[in-house]
Design an enzyme around this catalytic site. Structure first.
Site, PDB file in Angstrom:
ATOM      1  N   CYS A 153       0.819  -1.203   0.000  1.00 27.61           N
ATOM      2  CA  CYS A 153       0.000   0.000   0.000  1.00 27.61           C
ATOM      3  C   CYS A 153       0.860   1.263   0.000  1.00 27.61           C
ATOM      4  O   CYS A 153       1.905   1.308   0.641  1.00 27.61           O
ATOM      5  CB  CYS A 153      -0.859   0.027   1.252  1.00 27.61           C
ATOM      6  SG  CYS A 153      -1.813  -1.463   1.481  1.00 27.61           S
ATOM      7  N   ARG A 170       4.338   0.884  -6.496  1.00 29.21           N
ATOM      8  CA  ARG A 170       4.446  -0.042  -5.370  1.00 29.21           C
ATOM      9  C   ARG A 170       3.532  -1.255  -5.566  1.00 29.21           C
ATOM     10  O   ARG A 170       3.704  -2.265  -4.896  1.00 29.21           O
ATOM     11  CB  ARG A 170       4.075   0.671  -4.062  1.00 29.21           C
ATOM     12  CG  ARG A 170       5.050   1.776  -3.691  1.00 29.21           C
ATOM     13  CD  ARG A 170       4.549   2.547  -2.498  1.00 29.21           C
ATOM     14  NE  ARG A 170       4.587   1.771  -1.278  1.00 29.21           N
ATOM     15  CZ  ARG A 170       5.627   1.697  -0.460  1.00 29.21           C
ATOM     16  NH1 ARG A 170       6.715   2.362  -0.742  1.00 29.21           N
ATOM     17  NH2 ARG A 170       5.579   0.973   0.639  1.00 29.21           N
ATOM     18  N   TRP A 212      -3.110  -2.625  -1.585  1.00 28.00           N
ATOM     19  CA  TRP A 212      -2.746  -3.951  -2.077  1.00 28.00           C
ATOM     20  C   TRP A 212      -3.400  -4.911  -1.099  1.00 28.00           C
ATOM     21  O   TRP A 212      -3.002  -5.007   0.061  1.00 28.00           O
ATOM     22  CB  TRP A 212      -1.228  -4.076  -2.064  1.00 28.00           C
ATOM     23  CG  TRP A 212      -0.680  -5.280  -2.747  1.00 28.00           C
ATOM     24  CD1 TRP A 212      -0.416  -5.421  -4.087  1.00 28.00           C
ATOM     25  CD2 TRP A 212      -0.276  -6.511  -2.138  1.00 28.00           C
ATOM     26  NE1 TRP A 212       0.111  -6.657  -4.333  1.00 28.00           N
ATOM     27  CE2 TRP A 212       0.212  -7.355  -3.170  1.00 28.00           C
ATOM     28  CE3 TRP A 212      -0.273  -6.993  -0.828  1.00 28.00           C
ATOM     29  CZ2 TRP A 212       0.692  -8.627  -2.930  1.00 28.00           C
ATOM     30  CZ3 TRP A 212       0.196  -8.273  -0.594  1.00 28.00           C
ATOM     31  CH2 TRP A 212       0.675  -9.083  -1.634  1.00 28.00           C
ATOM     32  N   ASN A 240      -1.091   0.963   5.980  1.00 24.95           N
ATOM     33  CA  ASN A 240      -0.292  -0.059   5.314  1.00 24.95           C
ATOM     34  C   ASN A 240       0.206  -0.985   6.413  1.00 24.95           C
ATOM     35  O   ASN A 240       0.707  -0.515   7.433  1.00 24.95           O
ATOM     36  CB  ASN A 240       0.889   0.608   4.587  1.00 24.95           C
ATOM     37  CG  ASN A 240       1.837  -0.413   3.979  1.00 24.95           C
ATOM     38  OD1 ASN A 240       1.478  -1.581   3.792  1.00 24.95           O
ATOM     39  ND2 ASN A 240       3.043   0.019   3.663  1.00 24.95           N
ATOM     40  N   GLY A 241       0.056  -2.297   6.226  1.00 30.46           N
ATOM     41  CA  GLY A 241       0.488  -3.248   7.252  1.00 30.46           C
ATOM     42  C   GLY A 241      -0.660  -4.165   7.630  1.00 30.46           C
ATOM     43  O   GLY A 241      -1.647  -4.255   6.899  1.00 30.46           O
ATOM     44  N   GLU A 280      17.339 -15.527 -11.773  1.00 29.35           N
ATOM     45  CA  GLU A 280      16.798 -14.169 -11.886  1.00 29.35           C
ATOM     46  C   GLU A 280      16.137 -13.957 -13.266  1.00 29.35           C
ATOM     47  O   GLU A 280      15.101 -13.297 -13.373  1.00 29.35           O
ATOM     48  CB  GLU A 280      17.919 -13.146 -11.640  1.00 29.35           C
ATOM     49  CG  GLU A 280      17.609 -11.700 -11.956  1.00 29.35           C
ATOM     50  CD  GLU A 280      16.440 -11.096 -11.167  1.00 29.35           C
ATOM     51  OE1 GLU A 280      15.883 -11.756 -10.291  1.00 29.35           O
ATOM     52  OE2 GLU A 280      16.065  -9.946 -11.487  1.00 29.35           O
ATOM     53  N   LYS A 338      12.304 -12.826 -13.734  1.00 30.94           N
ATOM     54  CA  LYS A 338      11.893 -11.637 -14.510  1.00 30.94           C
ATOM     55  C   LYS A 338      10.788 -12.023 -15.493  1.00 30.94           C
ATOM     56  O   LYS A 338       9.774 -11.347 -15.609  1.00 30.94           O
ATOM     57  CB  LYS A 338      13.050 -11.056 -15.337  1.00 30.94           C
ATOM     58  CG  LYS A 338      14.048 -10.182 -14.670  1.00 30.94           C
ATOM     59  CD  LYS A 338      13.575  -8.871 -14.175  1.00 30.94           C
ATOM     60  CE  LYS A 338      12.941  -8.887 -12.838  1.00 30.94           C
ATOM     61  NZ  LYS A 338      13.581  -9.055 -11.617  1.00 30.94           N
ATOM     62  N   GLU A 365       7.442 -12.886 -13.726  1.00 31.63           N
ATOM     63  CA  GLU A 365       6.844 -11.736 -13.032  1.00 31.63           C
ATOM     64  C   GLU A 365       6.002 -10.877 -13.969  1.00 31.63           C
ATOM     65  O   GLU A 365       4.943 -10.399 -13.589  1.00 31.63           O
ATOM     66  CB  GLU A 365       7.955 -10.844 -12.431  1.00 31.63           C
ATOM     67  CG  GLU A 365       8.512 -11.330 -11.128  1.00 31.63           C
ATOM     68  CD  GLU A 365       9.579 -10.380 -10.584  1.00 31.63           C
ATOM     69  OE1 GLU A 365       9.503 -10.022  -9.416  1.00 31.63           O
ATOM     70  OE2 GLU A 365      10.509 -10.009 -11.332  1.00 31.63           O
ATOM     71  N   HIS A 377      17.957 -34.675 -13.729  1.00 35.82           N
ATOM     72  CA  HIS A 377      17.410 -35.334 -12.542  1.00 35.82           C
ATOM     73  C   HIS A 377      15.918 -35.084 -12.374  1.00 35.82           C
ATOM     74  O   HIS A 377      15.404 -35.092 -11.263  1.00 35.82           O
ATOM     75  CB  HIS A 377      18.173 -34.866 -11.287  1.00 35.82           C
ATOM     76  CG  HIS A 377      19.623 -35.235 -11.309  1.00 35.82           C
ATOM     77  ND1 HIS A 377      20.058 -36.538 -11.345  1.00 35.82           N
ATOM     78  CD2 HIS A 377      20.756 -34.469 -11.340  1.00 35.82           C
ATOM     79  CE1 HIS A 377      21.386 -36.564 -11.375  1.00 35.82           C
ATOM     80  NE2 HIS A 377      21.825 -35.315 -11.386  1.00 35.82           N
ATOM     81  N   LYS A 404       6.124  -3.462  -5.076  1.00 41.20           N
ATOM     82  CA  LYS A 404       7.540  -3.075  -5.111  1.00 41.20           C
ATOM     83  C   LYS A 404       8.245  -3.370  -3.799  1.00 41.20           C
ATOM     84  O   LYS A 404       9.387  -3.810  -3.783  1.00 41.20           O
ATOM     85  CB  LYS A 404       7.632  -1.575  -5.424  1.00 41.20           C
ATOM     86  CG  LYS A 404       9.049  -1.055  -5.560  1.00 41.20           C
ATOM     87  CD  LYS A 404       9.617  -1.422  -6.899  1.00 41.20           C
ATOM     88  CE  LYS A 404      11.095  -1.132  -7.008  1.00 41.20           C
ATOM     89  NZ  LYS A 404      11.706  -1.991  -8.016  1.00 41.20           N
TER      90      LYS A 404
HETATM   91  C1  G6P Z   1       9.090  -7.766  -3.951  1.00 43.12           C
HETATM   92  C2  G6P Z   1       9.442  -7.228  -5.317  1.00 43.12           C
HETATM   93  C3  G6P Z   1      10.662  -7.943  -5.871  1.00 43.12           C
HETATM   94  C4  G6P Z   1      11.824  -7.844  -4.884  1.00 43.12           C
HETATM   95  C5  G6P Z   1      11.415  -8.389  -3.504  1.00 43.12           C
HETATM   96  C6  G6P Z   1      12.471  -8.083  -2.464  1.00 43.12           C
HETATM   97  O1  G6P Z   1       8.583  -9.054  -4.043  1.00 43.12           O
HETATM   98  O2  G6P Z   1       8.355  -7.371  -6.207  1.00 43.12           O
HETATM   99  O3  G6P Z   1      11.051  -7.351  -7.093  1.00 43.12           O
HETATM  100  O4  G6P Z   1      12.915  -8.557  -5.383  1.00 43.12           O
HETATM  101  O5  G6P Z   1      10.217  -7.753  -3.077  1.00 43.12           O
HETATM  102  O6  G6P Z   1      12.547  -6.689  -2.312  1.00 43.12           O
HETATM  103  P1  G6P Z   1      13.717  -5.910  -1.656  1.00 43.12           P
HETATM  104  O7  G6P Z   1      13.258  -4.485  -1.582  1.00 43.12           O
HETATM  105  O8  G6P Z   1      13.919  -6.486  -0.278  1.00 43.12           O
HETATM  106  O9  G6P Z   1      14.916  -6.082  -2.498  1.00 43.12           O
END
Ligand code: G6P
Length: 586
Positions: free
Chosen positions: A2, A27, A74, A100-101, A461, A465, A468, A484, A581
Site C-alpha cells: 500500500c 508499489r 494492495w 499499510n500493514g 533471476e 523476470k 513476473e 534429474h 515493489k
Molecule cells: C518484492 C518485489 C521484488 C523484490 C522483492 C524483495 O517481491 O516485487 O522485485 O525482489 O520484493 O525486495 P527488496 O526491496 O527487499 O529487495
C-alpha cells in the site's frame, strides 16, 4: 505494498494527493482512494481499480480543502472492492484512516467495538482504527490523546494516516512499515510511504522511529516516541531529483531503468564499502539474507565468498528463522527497498543472537539502514518499475566491490571499474536482436533457463523476470540438475535458454545443451564461445567476461527479453498483477 500520502497546507489537497498517489502506483495496488477535509466537513472518494480509471469515474479533484489523505491498496484482508478500499471511517464519518500493514489483533478489537455498538462496513483489519479513535473522542479525549489511545491498542505492523473532521492537523503513526514526513518550503507539510512520492514538492524529510506517533499542521510536526515523550527526529536531505523518477521519453519505467544500467552501475561501483569491509573482515560466519531478486544477489555473494575461501550462507528472508545456525556473527541484508518485512524479521532475529548487521540497500533512511551497524548504498536512484532491474545490477556491483576489496583482488576491481562502458557496448549490440527474439518467443508457454556456477543465480533471476511480467511459466535449473527430473518436461519446441559463457564450465554446458536438443527443445544460447553459439537455434553473442561477472552482464539481455515479450503479449511491464515493489507484510 500500500502507498500512503498525506498533505496539509495552502494547496488544493486533492491535487497533491493525486500526484503523490500516481508516484506510488509503482508499489503495486488494486484499489485507491482519498479523503479531503475543508471547512464544510470531510469527503471521501475510493474504488477498486487503477488510479486513472477511478479518477475518470469519480473525479478526485472535485474534493475541496487543504488537508487530506490518499491511499493505494494492495489487498490483504478482504477482496479488492469499493467497500474495502481505504480510507476507512468510523460510524459518524468523522474519522478517516489509511493504513499499510496488518493489525494482527483486529478480530478481538472488532468484537469489542461491535459489542459497544459500532457498525463496520468493510472486511478490512484497518477499520478498527477509525472506530478506536471514535471511542477515544467519545470518551472526551482530545484528538492527539484519542489517536495515541487507539494506536496503543494495536498489535502488528502499521503505517497510519489519520484525519479527524474539524481538526486543522493530521496524525500519523508507524511500526514496522515505512512512513516519512516531508517538509514543504512554506506553510505545508507532507507524509508518504516513500521518498519518490514527494520529490515533486520537497527533498527535505524527517525520519520517524519505530513506534512514533506524529501530528502535522502546516507549520511543522510534533513527534512522540514509543515512550510517549516528545521527541526530535533527524532531518534528511536527499539529492534525488523528480526527473530521476520520470520516464525520460520511454514508454515504460522498466525499459528506462534497463537502459540506464551502464550509468547506474558506474554510480554503484563508486559506493563507499569501507564500513562493510570492516564488518566482513572481522566476521567468522556471515549469513546473507534477502528476498526475491535480492536473494539471487545474495547467492552471488555466497559464491564469491566461498571462492575466496570464506564460509557464508545465503538465506531467503522468510526461511532464516528455520534454517539458521544461531552462530552467525554477521548478517548481510540485501534489499533494494530496505523495507521488506521478511528480510527485516531475519535481521532482527540475527541481532537477538548477537550478530552485527551490514545493509546493502538503495533507499537512504530506510528501516533496514537504520537498524544496521553499517550500510552500503547502491546509489542507483529511484527504481519505479515494480520488478527489480537496475537495483539488481547495483547490488551485484557493490557485492563485487565489497568482496574484492576485502580480498585485495586488484584485477577484479579493475575489471569491475571497466564494466559500465562494456555494458553500454553490449546493450547497443543485443537490444535489437533480443526484441526480434521476443517476438518469436511470445507465443510459447513454458521456458527453462539453465546455467552453471555464477551463471546459475543469473538463470534464476532471468526466469523470475520472465514470469513476473509475462505471467508465463518459467523455471531455472543448475544445468546439471536438468537430467534429474525436469528433462521429462522437454518436448518439441520448448525454449531452453542457456547462459553459457566460455571457460571451465563450457564443456559441461555443451553436453547439457545437447541433451536438451536431443529432446526437441528450442535452444537459445548466450555465450562468447563460437562453438557453443553454434549449438543454438537462436544465439546471442556476448562479450567475454570473467566468470564472477557473468550474472552482472548476462542478466541484461534477459531483462530485455522479459520486457519485450511482455509488450508482445500486451501486458504492463511496470505494474504486473499481484506484485508489489516493497512487501511490508510477512
Ligand atoms: C518484492 C518485489 C521484488 C523484490 C522483492 C524483495 O517481491 O516485487 O522485485 O525482489 O520484493 O525486495 P527488496 O526491496 O527487499 O529487495
Amino acid at each position: 505494498m500500500c502507498g500512503i500520502i498525506g498533505y496539509i497546507g495552502h494547496r488544493r489537497a486533492s491535487e497533491v494527493l493525486l500526484h503523490g498517489l500516481s508516484q506510488v502506483e509503482y508499489r503495486g495496488y488494486d484499489s485507491a482512494g482519498m479523503v479531503v477535509s475543508s471547512g464544510h466537513g470531510m469527503r471521501l472518494i475510493k474504488d477498486k481499480g487503477k488510479l486513472r480509471d477511478i479518477h475518470a469515474k469519480h473525479n478526485f479533484l472535485q474534493l475541496e480543502g487543504g488537508i487530506g489523505l490518499g491511499h493505494t491498496r494492495w489487498a490483504t484482508h478482504g477482496e479488492p472492492c469499493e467497500r474495502n478500499s481505504h480510507p476507512h471511517s468510523d460510524c459518524l464519518g468523522k474519522v478517516a484512516v489509511v493504513h499499510n500493514g496488518i493489525i494482527e489483533n483486529h478480530r478481538v478489537l472488532k468484537e469489542e467495538l461491535v459489542g459497544k455498538g459500532h457498525r463496520f462496513t468493510s472486511d478490512t483489519d484497518t477499520e478498527v482504527v477509525a472506530h478506536l479513535v471514535e471511542e477515544g473522542l467519545k470518551s472526551g479525549a482530545d484528538a492527539p490523546a484519542a489517536v495515541k489511545k487507539a494506536v496503543a491498542r494495536l498489535e502488528g505492523t502499521y503505517a497510519l494516516g489519520i484525519l479527524i473532521a474539524g481538526e486543522n492537523r493530521l496524525f500519523l503513526a508507524r511500526r514496522h512499515a515505512p512512513l516519512i514526513i516531508g517538509r514543504g518550503k512554506k506553510d505545508e507539510m507532507f507524509f508518504a510511504s516513500d521518498i519518490p512520492a514527494l520529490l515533486g514538492y520537497t527533498r527535505d524529510f524527517i525520519l520517524l522511529n519505530e513506534g512514533d506517533i506524529a501530528q502535522l499542521d502546516s507549520r511543522g510536526a510534533i513527534i512522540w516516541g514509543a515512550d510517549g515523550k516528545e521527541a526530535v527526529r533527524p532531518p534528511l536531505h536527499v539529492n534525488w531529483t523528480p526527473q530521476m523518477a520520470q520516464k525520460d521519453g520511454h514508454d515504460y519505467f522498466m525499459i528506462k531503468e534497463i537502459l540506464e544500467q551502464p550509468l547506474t552501475l558506474a554510480s554503484a561501483v563508486s559506493a563507499d564499502v569501507t564500513g562493510g569491509v570492516k564488518l566482513l573482515k572481522s566476521a567468522k560466519y556471515p549469513a546473507i539474507v534477502a528476498c526475491g531478486t535480492s536473494y539471487y544477489a545474495a547467492l552471488v555473494m555466497q559464491f564469491l565468498l566461498h571462492k575466496a575461501g570464506r564460509p557464508a550462507s545465503a538465506y531467503i528472508g522468510s526461511e532464516y528463522a528455520s534454517w539458521r545456525m544461531r552462530g552467525e556473527d554477521l548478517v548481510v541484508a540485501i534489499s533494494q527497498s530496505g523495507e521488506t518485512a521478511d528480510t527485516l524479521t531475519a535481521v532482527r532475529l540475527a541481532k537477538e543472537d548477537g550478530a552485527k548487521v551490514l545493509a546493502i540497500t538503495n533507499v537512504v533512511g530506510s528501516t533496514l539502514s537504520r537498524e544496521a551497524d553499517a550500510t552500503i548504498y547502491i546509489g542507483v536512484g529511484p527504481e519505479v518499475g515494480v520488478v527489480a532491474t537496475k537495483t539488481f545490477t547495483g547490488q551485484l556491483a557493490v557485492i563485487y566491490k565489497l568482496v574484492y576489496t576485502m580480498n585485495g583482488n586488484k584485477a577484479g576491481l579493475e575489471e569491475l571499474a571497466a564494466m559500465p562502458s562494456h555494458m553500454q557496448k553490449m546493450l547497443d549490440e543485443v537490444q535489437g536482436q533480443v526484441k526480434q527474439l521476443a517476438a518469436l518467443m511470445a507465443k510459447r508457454k513454458n521456458f527453462f533457463f539453465i546455467s552453471r556456477g555464477a551463471g546459475w543465480p543469473c538463470a534464476l533471476e532471468a526466469a523470475l523476470k520472465l514470469k513476473e511480467i509475462t505471467y508465463l511459466h518459467a523455471e531455472a535449473y543448475a544445468a546439471g540438475e536438468l537430467k534429474h527430473g525436469p528433462i521429462s518436461m522437454l518436448e518439441d519446441k520448448v525454449p531452453v535458454i542457456a547462459i553459457a559463457p566460455s571457460g571451465p564450465l563450457a564443456a559441461k554446458m555443451e553436453s547439457n545443451i545437447r541433451e536438451c536438443k536431443a529432446r526437441g527443445a528450442s535452444m537459445i544460447v548466450l555465450s562468447d564461445d563460437k562453438s557453443l553459439l553454434q549449438e543454438g537455434e537462436y544465439a546471442l553473442s556476448m562479450p567475454a567476461v570473467s566468470e564472477d561477472l557473468v550474472p552482472l552482464f548476462y542478466i541484461l539481455p534477459m531483462q530485455l527479453l522479459a520486457y519485450y515479450m511482455t509488450l508482445e503479449l500486451g501486458r504492463d511491464p511496470d505494474q504486473p498483477r499481484n506484485l508489489a515493489k516493497s512487501v511490508t507484510v510477512e
